[in-house]
Design a protein around this motif. Sequence first.
Motif, PDB file in Angstrom:
ATOM      1  N   THR A  79      35.726  45.675  53.295  1.00 29.92           N
ATOM      2  CA  THR A  79      36.808  46.217  52.488  1.00 29.92           C
ATOM      3  C   THR A  79      36.267  47.430  51.739  1.00 29.92           C
ATOM      4  O   THR A  79      35.068  47.667  51.683  1.00 29.92           O
ATOM      5  N   ASN A  80      37.153  48.221  51.202  1.00 34.36           N
ATOM      6  CA  ASN A  80      36.746  49.347  50.360  1.00 34.36           C
ATOM      7  C   ASN A  80      37.860  49.621  49.354  1.00 34.36           C
ATOM      8  O   ASN A  80      38.888  48.940  49.342  1.00 34.36           O
ATOM      9  N   ASN A  81      37.655  50.624  48.519  1.00 33.87           N
ATOM     10  CA  ASN A  81      38.632  50.907  47.459  1.00 33.87           C
ATOM     11  C   ASN A  81      39.995  51.258  48.035  1.00 33.87           C
ATOM     12  O   ASN A  81      41.033  50.887  47.482  1.00 33.87           O
ATOM     13  N   THR A  82      40.003  51.993  49.151  1.00 32.17           N
ATOM     14  CA  THR A  82      41.268  52.384  49.778  1.00 32.17           C
ATOM     15  C   THR A  82      42.003  51.165  50.328  1.00 32.17           C
ATOM     16  O   THR A  82      43.215  50.994  50.115  1.00 32.17           O
ATOM     17  N   LEU A  83      41.277  50.289  51.040  1.00 29.66           N
ATOM     18  CA  LEU A  83      41.901  49.112  51.627  1.00 29.66           C
ATOM     19  C   LEU A  83      42.380  48.142  50.552  1.00 29.66           C
ATOM     20  O   LEU A  83      43.457  47.555  50.664  1.00 29.66           O
ATOM     21  N   LEU A  84      41.588  47.979  49.512  1.00 29.55           N
ATOM     22  CA  LEU A  84      42.010  47.105  48.417  1.00 29.55           C
ATOM     23  C   LEU A  84      43.241  47.663  47.723  1.00 29.55           C
ATOM     24  O   LEU A  84      44.174  46.921  47.401  1.00 29.55           O
ATOM     25  N   ASN A  85      43.261  48.981  47.516  1.00 34.56           N
ATOM     26  CA  ASN A  85      44.408  49.591  46.849  1.00 34.56           C
ATOM     27  C   ASN A  85      45.701  49.326  47.623  1.00 34.56           C
ATOM     28  O   ASN A  85      46.754  49.095  47.033  1.00 34.56           O
ATOM     29  N   ARG A  86      45.627  49.351  48.952  1.00 36.69           N
ATOM     30  CA  ARG A  86      46.819  49.055  49.758  1.00 36.69           C
ATOM     31  C   ARG A  86      47.357  47.670  49.439  1.00 36.69           C
ATOM     32  O   ARG A  86      48.583  47.459  49.362  1.00 36.69           O
ATOM     33  N   GLU A  87      46.460  46.711  49.287  1.00 34.37           N
ATOM     34  CA  GLU A  87      46.898  45.349  48.985  1.00 34.37           C
ATOM     35  C   GLU A  87      47.458  45.251  47.566  1.00 34.37           C
ATOM     36  O   GLU A  87      48.481  44.617  47.336  1.00 34.37           O
ATOM     37  N   ILE A  88      46.785  45.894  46.611  1.00 33.00           N
ATOM     38  CA  ILE A  88      47.231  45.844  45.214  1.00 33.00           C
ATOM     39  C   ILE A  88      48.608  46.486  45.067  1.00 33.00           C
ATOM     40  O   ILE A  88      49.467  45.992  44.322  1.00 33.00           O
ATOM     41  N   GLN A  89      48.833  47.603  45.777  1.00 31.93           N
ATOM     42  CA  GLN A  89      50.107  48.307  45.662  1.00 31.93           C
ATOM     43  C   GLN A  89      51.263  47.485  46.222  1.00 31.93           C
ATOM     44  O   GLN A  89      52.425  47.771  45.928  1.00 31.93           O
ATOM     45  N   ASN A  90      50.963  46.463  47.009  1.00 27.98           N
ATOM     46  CA  ASN A  90      52.013  45.570  47.504  1.00 27.98           C
ATOM     47  C   ASN A  90      52.523  44.630  46.411  1.00 27.98           C
ATOM     48  O   ASN A  90      53.489  43.901  46.618  1.00 27.98           O
ATOM     49  N   GLY A  91      51.837  44.624  45.263  1.00 23.48           N
ATOM     50  CA  GLY A  91      52.285  43.821  44.139  1.00 23.48           C
ATOM     51  C   GLY A  91      51.815  42.389  44.149  1.00 23.48           C
ATOM     52  O   GLY A  91      52.244  41.583  43.303  1.00 23.48           O
ATOM     53  N   ILE A  92      50.900  42.039  45.053  1.00 21.63           N
ATOM     54  CA  ILE A  92      50.527  40.628  45.196  1.00 21.63           C
ATOM     55  C   ILE A  92      49.744  40.099  43.993  1.00 21.63           C
ATOM     56  O   ILE A  92      49.656  38.883  43.799  1.00 21.63           O
ATOM     57  N   TYR A  93      49.182  40.990  43.183  1.00 19.61           N
ATOM     58  CA  TYR A  93      48.401  40.542  42.033  1.00 19.61           C
ATOM     59  C   TYR A  93      49.002  40.997  40.695  1.00 19.61           C
ATOM     60  O   TYR A  93      48.354  40.861  39.656  1.00 19.61           O
ATOM     61  N   ASP A  94      50.214  41.505  40.716  1.00 16.19           N
ATOM     62  CA  ASP A  94      50.819  41.980  39.472  1.00 16.19           C
ATOM     63  C   ASP A  94      50.885  40.879  38.412  1.00 16.19           C
ATOM     64  O   ASP A  94      50.631  41.127  37.225  1.00 16.19           O
ATOM     65  N   ASP A  95      51.208  39.652  38.825  1.00 14.45           N
ATOM     66  CA  ASP A  95      51.323  38.550  37.863  1.00 14.45           C
ATOM     67  C   ASP A  95      49.962  38.095  37.348  1.00 14.45           C
ATOM     68  O   ASP A  95      49.879  37.465  36.283  1.00 14.45           O
ATOM     69  N   LEU A  96      48.920  38.404  38.109  1.00 11.51           N
ATOM     70  CA  LEU A  96      47.573  37.975  37.718  1.00 11.51           C
ATOM     71  C   LEU A  96      46.987  38.866  36.620  1.00 11.51           C
ATOM     72  O   LEU A  96      46.133  38.422  35.839  1.00 11.51           O
ATOM     73  N   ILE A  97      47.448  40.108  36.556  1.00 12.41           N
ATOM     74  CA  ILE A  97      46.830  41.090  35.653  1.00 12.41           C
ATOM     75  C   ILE A  97      46.917  40.675  34.187  1.00 12.41           C
ATOM     76  O   ILE A  97      45.907  40.722  33.472  1.00 12.41           O
ATOM     77  N   PRO A  98      48.083  40.244  33.651  1.00 13.16           N
ATOM     78  CA  PRO A  98      48.129  39.831  32.243  1.00 13.16           C
ATOM     79  C   PRO A  98      47.205  38.656  31.946  1.00 13.16           C
ATOM     80  O   PRO A  98      46.573  38.608  30.887  1.00 13.16           O
ATOM     81  N   SER A  99      47.105  37.700  32.870  1.00 13.48           N
ATOM     82  CA  SER A  99      46.204  36.565  32.672  1.00 13.48           C
ATOM     83  C   SER A  99      44.757  37.022  32.657  1.00 13.48           C
ATOM     84  O   SER A  99      43.942  36.533  31.859  1.00 13.48           O
ATOM     85  N   ALA A 100      44.435  37.962  33.546  1.00 17.65           N
ATOM     86  CA  ALA A 100      43.083  38.502  33.578  1.00 17.65           C
ATOM     87  C   ALA A 100      42.765  39.218  32.271  1.00 17.65           C
ATOM     88  O   ALA A 100      41.641  39.141  31.762  1.00 17.65           O
ATOM     89  N   GLN A 101      43.763  39.899  31.724  1.00 16.42           N
ATOM     90  CA  GLN A 101      43.575  40.594  30.444  1.00 16.42           C
ATOM     91  C   GLN A 101      43.191  39.595  29.351  1.00 16.42           C
ATOM     92  O   GLN A 101      42.303  39.875  28.536  1.00 16.42           O
ATOM     93  N   ASP A 102      43.830  38.435  29.337  1.00 20.36           N
ATOM     94  CA  ASP A 102      43.509  37.418  28.338  1.00 20.36           C
ATOM     95  C   ASP A 102      42.078  36.915  28.493  1.00 20.36           C
ATOM     96  O   ASP A 102      41.380  36.666  27.507  1.00 20.36           O
ATOM     97  N   VAL A 103      41.627  36.777  29.741  1.00 20.51           N
ATOM     98  CA  VAL A 103      40.284  36.260  29.991  1.00 20.51           C
ATOM     99  C   VAL A 103      39.224  37.287  29.613  1.00 20.51           C
ATOM    100  O   VAL A 103      38.187  36.946  29.043  1.00 20.51           O
ATOM    101  N   VAL A 104      39.476  38.542  29.915  1.00 18.83           N
ATOM    102  CA  VAL A 104      38.496  39.596  29.652  1.00 18.83           C
ATOM    103  C   VAL A 104      38.287  39.769  28.150  1.00 18.83           C
ATOM    104  O   VAL A 104      37.159  39.929  27.676  1.00 18.83           O
ATOM    105  N   GLY A 105      39.363  39.782  27.393  1.00 24.97           N
ATOM    106  CA  GLY A 105      39.232  39.924  25.946  1.00 24.97           C
ATOM    107  C   GLY A 105      39.184  41.362  25.485  1.00 24.97           C
ATOM    108  O   GLY A 105      39.709  42.269  26.141  1.00 24.97           O
ATOM    109  N   ASN A 106      38.492  41.589  24.394  1.00 24.10           N
ATOM    110  CA  ASN A 106      38.543  42.861  23.678  1.00 24.10           C
ATOM    111  C   ASN A 106      37.567  43.879  24.258  1.00 24.10           C
ATOM    112  O   ASN A 106      36.354  43.775  24.074  1.00 24.10           O
ATOM    113  N   LEU A 107      38.106  44.867  24.962  1.00 21.76           N
ATOM    114  CA  LEU A 107      37.329  45.988  25.476  1.00 21.76           C
ATOM    115  C   LEU A 107      38.154  47.247  25.288  1.00 21.76           C
ATOM    116  O   LEU A 107      39.366  47.188  25.090  1.00 21.76           O
TER     117      LEU A 107
END
Length: 425
Positions: A79-107
């Motif tokens: 995989t690479n950044n271009t191939l991953l971006n194609r998958e991300i742009q499909n929206g398959i991880y949109d719901d995961l992003i807010p949860s990931a934000q909670d886990v990452v914390g303050n940056l």
Amino acid sequence: MSNLDTAKSIEIISLDSPQVERIADFVRDGIDLDSPPHTVQSSSFWQRINGAETSLWIDSGDIESIDRLWNEQFSGLTTNNTLLNREIQNGIYDDLIPSAQDVVGNLSEQALVREIAFILNVRHALRLVERFRCDVSVELHTDVANDSEATLAYARRCHQICPEFFVVKVPLTPAGLIAIKQLRDEDIRVNCTLGFSARQNYVATALSRPSFVNVFLGRLNSYVAENQLGDGNLVGEKTTLASQGEVATFTRGLPTTDTRQIAASLRDASQLPRLAGVDVITMPTKVARQAEEALQDPWQSQLHDTYDVYLDDKVDPETVQLEKLWAVRKIERSFVQKAILSPPTDAAELRLMAADYDLEDLFPVMADEELSTIAEDGKIPNHQRWQERIVRGDIAIDSLMTLAGLASFADAQAKLDQRISEHLR
């Protein structure tokens, strides 16, 4: 300013921070690597046609497309950044992003986006591992390409999440080579990506001992053809076979080095038999489907063949110096011997050592304006812009293509980062 590898300070999470383990647990949540893998069928076609015993990988992040092709004769995914971006742009991880934000914390916002991009990248790679139980080459964020310490931090975390199957992709930059050497000392497998010549891969193998090196051969053919320097036929294939020879010779001489050559950036199925015998071929799903429809005869190893490549009669070879793609000269060998005896400790020292051997064109110094021009041109730079520097000897087609490839990945990464930003709270 320039890309001199006095790298900008990149905000990273310390490896011993509790955040790192929380993020790793979040990435692994719901992924089951302990259950038996799903049954994979053999393929009489691929078994019959691959007489050269080249390892076959698929270059894709699209699980459904891979699934339609996958069989026992395939053994890895890239995989690479271009191939991953194609998958991300499909929206398959949109719901995961807010949860990931909670886990990452303050940056800071930039560090937060970079961290969530890392999460999405390794999460998707884990899904590929779960489904296909094979090695998956995982690309790091392009922000870290010229920062050895940041590369080490993210690569170590990537490895810890899935040491059995993940291969960390690190670009062939001075900072990348410094980081790769340290990672290999820690027994972390690395795919040194964005290589375009035998001499680049000879240097990478000798200095850093990556698990894999690449020639992005389709882009080399396109460079010659699109710049009207010649028809472009077999430029990449000739380079890949030459690189395979250099890497194999070096690894035979040093038992501690196990580097393998990857033929990457294939454009169509007709290239496959021309690369038979190369350690690994990674192909897009489109090329794999073409092969099943069009190829008939079993491949014969091409490792001892030397393809003929021609420039247009009106082109002065000195203005192109195409032979630098496949020839490793005495000067590169002397540089490598020096670097082995006195290993550079950072990217700046590696660049200076190369310059001492009149090899400025391996790691060219570029002003920000020049880097912007390369980015604007896309994957295939405009040869006329760089011809004078090629003749002068402070840049070459291979290093120019590495910079263009990195810029292309950075563009895809920026689009992915923008998608993340849009879904932050």
